[in-house]
Scaffold this active site. Structure first.
Site, PDB file in Angstrom:
ATOM      1  N   ASP A 182       0.945  -1.035   0.008  1.00  9.29           N
ATOM      2  CA  ASP A 182      -0.001  -0.154   0.032  1.00  9.29           C
ATOM      3  C   ASP A 182       1.012   1.134   0.081  1.00  9.29           C
ATOM      4  OD1 ASP A 182      -1.845   2.355   0.192  1.00  9.29           O
ATOM      5  OD2 ASP A 182      -2.724   1.282   2.062  1.00  9.29           O
ATOM      6  N   HIS A 187       0.416   7.730   4.036  1.00 10.02           N
ATOM      7  CA  HIS A 187       1.155   7.306   5.195  1.00 10.02           C
ATOM      8  C   HIS A 187       2.540   7.541   5.251  1.00 10.02           C
ATOM      9  CE1 HIS A 187      -2.757   5.319   5.172  1.00 10.02           C
ATOM     10  NE2 HIS A 187      -2.717   4.654   4.001  1.00 10.02           N
ATOM     11  N   ILE A 202      -0.621   9.407   8.561  1.00  5.85           N
ATOM     12  CA  ILE A 202      -1.256   8.538   9.290  1.00  5.85           C
ATOM     13  C   ILE A 202      -0.956   7.021   8.957  1.00  5.85           C
ATOM     14  CG2 ILE A 202      -2.995  10.237   9.866  1.00  5.85           C
ATOM     15  CD1 ILE A 202      -5.115   8.341   7.866  1.00  5.85           C
ATOM     16  N   GLY A 205      -4.849   1.841   7.720  1.00  5.51           N
ATOM     17  CA  GLY A 205      -5.851   1.114   8.468  1.00  5.51           C
ATOM     18  C   GLY A 205      -5.530  -0.416   8.660  1.00  5.51           C
TER      19      GLY A 205
HETATM   20  O1  HDC Z   1     -14.501   7.483  11.412  1.00  3.28           O
HETATM   21  C1  HDC Z   1     -13.985   8.661  10.568  1.00  3.28           C
HETATM   22  C2  HDC Z   1     -12.462   8.273  10.444  1.00  3.28           C
HETATM   23  O2  HDC Z   1     -11.519   9.156  10.437  1.00  3.28           O
HETATM   24  N1  HDC Z   1     -12.017   6.923  10.790  1.00  3.28           N
HETATM   25  C3  HDC Z   1     -10.595   6.449  10.441  1.00  3.28           C
HETATM   26  C4  HDC Z   1     -10.445   6.388   8.962  1.00  3.28           C
HETATM   27  C5  HDC Z   1      -8.772   5.707   8.909  1.00  3.28           C
HETATM   28  O3  HDC Z   1      -7.916   6.357   9.573  1.00  3.28           O
HETATM   29  N2  HDC Z   1      -8.767   4.659   8.174  1.00  3.28           N
HETATM   30  C6  HDC Z   1      -7.324   4.143   7.889  1.00  3.28           C
HETATM   31  C7  HDC Z   1      -6.284   5.090   7.323  1.00  3.28           C
HETATM   32  S1  HDC Z   1      -6.767   5.400   5.614  1.00  3.28           S
HETATM   33  C8  HDC Z   1      -6.130   4.162   4.632  1.00  3.28           C
HETATM   34  O4  HDC Z   1      -5.389   3.438   5.199  1.00  3.28           O
HETATM   35  C9  HDC Z   1      -6.198   4.282   3.262  1.00  3.28           C
HETATM   36  C10 HDC Z   1      -5.629   3.123   2.439  1.00  3.28           C
HETATM   37  O5  HDC Z   1      -4.101   3.540   2.099  1.00  3.28           O
HETATM   38  C11 HDC Z   1      -6.196   2.899   1.131  1.00  3.28           C
HETATM   39  C12 HDC Z   1      -7.373   2.004   1.340  1.00  3.28           C
HETATM   40  C13 HDC Z   1      -7.718   1.244   0.453  1.00  3.28           C
HETATM   41  C14 HDC Z   1      -8.589   0.095   0.796  1.00  3.28           C
HETATM   42  C15 HDC Z   1      -8.933  -0.749  -0.352  1.00  3.28           C
HETATM   43  C16 HDC Z   1      -8.230  -1.882  -0.604  1.00  3.28           C
HETATM   44  C17 HDC Z   1      -8.098  -3.203   0.544  1.00  3.28           C
HETATM   45  C18 HDC Z   1     -14.645   8.845   9.387  1.00  3.28           C
HETATM   46  C19 HDC Z   1     -13.995   9.982   8.752  1.00  3.28           C
HETATM   47  C20 HDC Z   1     -14.195   7.816   8.310  1.00  3.28           C
HETATM   48  C21 HDC Z   1     -15.917   9.170   9.479  1.00  3.28           C
HETATM   49  O6  HDC Z   1     -16.266  10.013  10.454  1.00  3.28           O
HETATM   50  P1  HDC Z   1     -17.466  10.862  10.338  1.00  3.28           P
HETATM   51  O7  HDC Z   1     -17.325  11.752   8.989  1.00  3.28           O
HETATM   52  O8  HDC Z   1     -17.594  11.905  11.607  1.00  3.28           O
HETATM   53  O9  HDC Z   1     -18.628  10.193  10.176  1.00  3.28           O
HETATM   54  P2  HDC Z   1     -19.834   9.772  11.421  1.00  3.28           P
HETATM   55  O10 HDC Z   1     -20.542  11.090  11.489  1.00  3.28           O
HETATM   56  O11 HDC Z   1     -19.074   8.920  12.424  1.00  3.28           O
HETATM   57  O12 HDC Z   1     -20.552   8.730  10.230  1.00  3.28           O
HETATM   58  C22 HDC Z   1     -21.424   9.287   9.403  1.00  3.28           C
HETATM   59  C23 HDC Z   1     -21.960   8.109   8.627  1.00  3.28           C
HETATM   60  O13 HDC Z   1     -20.909   7.092   7.873  1.00  3.28           O
HETATM   61  C24 HDC Z   1     -20.906   5.911   8.483  1.00  3.28           C
HETATM   62  N3  HDC Z   1     -19.388   5.613   8.751  1.00  3.28           N
HETATM   63  C25 HDC Z   1     -18.581   6.318   9.885  1.00  3.28           C
HETATM   64  N4  HDC Z   1     -17.450   5.648   9.762  1.00  3.28           N
HETATM   65  C26 HDC Z   1     -17.404   4.666   8.756  1.00  3.28           C
HETATM   66  C27 HDC Z   1     -18.741   4.579   8.218  1.00  3.28           C
HETATM   67  N5  HDC Z   1     -18.961   3.829   7.314  1.00  3.28           N
HETATM   68  C28 HDC Z   1     -18.092   2.927   7.013  1.00  3.28           C
HETATM   69  N6  HDC Z   1     -16.836   2.869   7.511  1.00  3.28           N
HETATM   70  C29 HDC Z   1     -16.386   3.927   8.401  1.00  3.28           C
HETATM   71  N7  HDC Z   1     -15.048   3.527   8.988  1.00  3.28           N
HETATM   72  C30 HDC Z   1     -21.513   6.041   9.726  1.00  3.28           C
HETATM   73  O14 HDC Z   1     -22.478   4.911  10.270  1.00  3.28           O
HETATM   74  C31 HDC Z   1     -22.653   7.127   9.592  1.00  3.28           C
HETATM   75  O15 HDC Z   1     -23.804   6.598   8.567  1.00  3.28           O
HETATM   76  P3  HDC Z   1     -25.208   6.864   9.278  1.00  3.28           P
HETATM   77  O16 HDC Z   1     -25.223   8.087   9.227  1.00  3.28           O
HETATM   78  O17 HDC Z   1     -26.010   6.124   8.200  1.00  3.28           O
HETATM   79  O18 HDC Z   1     -25.270   6.343  10.607  1.00  3.28           O
END
Ligand code: HDC
Length: 279
Positions: A182, A187, A202, A205
């Protein structure tokens, strides 16, 4: 039509992955190809399909796609067969499962089947959800479909955890983890991370996923599937605290960042292959 993507690997790739998710030099079974029980950590199953060629581009499925705003939202992995091979050639095929409209953001979910090229046997199945900030509001479906273990909420029970494992990541954790495939600049490149809204690059994940999966594996043994939601970001160097609850054959878990108390992984569980020896 799915596109075949080949992943050829050797023991070196397994060791690099194991170290990328926190294996130590003293854990010979993970870091020494000559150890009797040399093995891949079960979460290695996310690596062979990682760079699978999709049948779509993000621009085709959501408005305003920007790679700097992409975060990994959820991951589900099934391990179809143990022992996990430590070398060989695997083939992955990806399928777009759904696109969900969260208003501000969009979710895109893909399912990837990975087979052993030599035998044709299925080795892994993965479902990945990416959270695409700024890509919602296109009038699409608002809720993801129910996909059983892959979408289970896995709320931890009210009692104290049955096991807690602390894992300190190093400042260089993302720099090592990325070498497993990745190469997202989020990152490693401070400028890219800044535009994405972060003070520093960061942690992947799937790196935190591997750290938590290692904790579950070492406490309870092999699992046939594992699902996580990335609830908050982690910085390299922070300490991951994984809390686990044994609920029959299922280990419900969550992972917090020790330094901040914030959730990194939630809604998570692993279903064990065999009944666990201990609680
Ligand atoms: O939860 C917030 C956040 O920051 N999460 C951490 C994300 C993170 O760090 N991820 C790992 C690092 S990025 C990475 O590794 C990229 C990588 O290089 C490439 C990936 C490729 C992968 C594919 C190939 C294998 C955030 C920002 C995600 C959400 O926060 P908010 O905007 O505050 O949302 P919130 O108000 O909590 O919720 C809104 C609606 O969205 C749903 N939701 C929340 N978090 C979710 C999610 N759905 C899926 N996954 C999540 N992590 C909630 O349920 C909510 O929906 P509803 O309104 O229907 O309840």
């Amino acid at each position: 039509k799915p596109i075949d993507t080949e992943y050829k690997f050797e023991e070196r790739d397994v060791m690099l992955y194991n170290i990328g998710v926190g294996a130590k030099r003293t854990e010979l079974k993970y870091v020494f190809e000559g150890a009797d029980n040399f093995q891949a950590l079960p979460t290695f199953g996310v690596i062979p399909p990682f760079n699978v060629q999709n049948t779509f581009t993000f621009d085709e499925i959501v408005p305003n796609f920007n790679p700097m705003m992409l975060l990994h939202g959820e991951q589900y992995l099934e391990i179809k067969k143990f022992p996990i091979p430590t070398s060989g050639t695997l083939i992955s095929r990806s399928k777009l499962l759904e696109v969900v409209d969260k208003g501000n953001a969009a979710l895109a979910k893909t399912g990837v089947t990975t087979i052993n090229k030599a035998t044709g046997e299925e080795v892994f199945y993965n479902e990945s959800t990416v959270f695409l900030r700024g890509c919602g509001g296109f009038g699409g479906q608002r809720k993801p479909a129910d996909r059983g273990a892959s979408t289970a909420p896995n709320k931890p029970p009210a009692r104290a955890p049955d096991a807690i494992v602390e894992s300190k990541t190093t400042d260089d954790q993302a720099a090592i983890y990325r070498l497993s495939g990745d190469y997202n600049p989020l990152h490693i490149d401070p400028e890219f991370a800044k535009v994405g809204g972060f003070k520093m690059p960061i942690l992947h994940g799937l790196c935190s996923f591997g750290v938590a999966g290692k904790a579950v594996f070492e406490r309870y043994g092999a699992f046939k599937n594992i699902k996580v939601r990335f609830a908050g970001t982690v910085n390299p160097g922070q300490t991951l605290v994984t809390e686990m609850w044994k609920e029959g054959n299922k280990i419900v878990f969550q992972t917090k960042v020790k330094e901040t108390g914030k959730m990194a992984i939630g809604g998570a569980a692993a279903e064990l292959v065999a009944a666990p020896k201990t609680k």
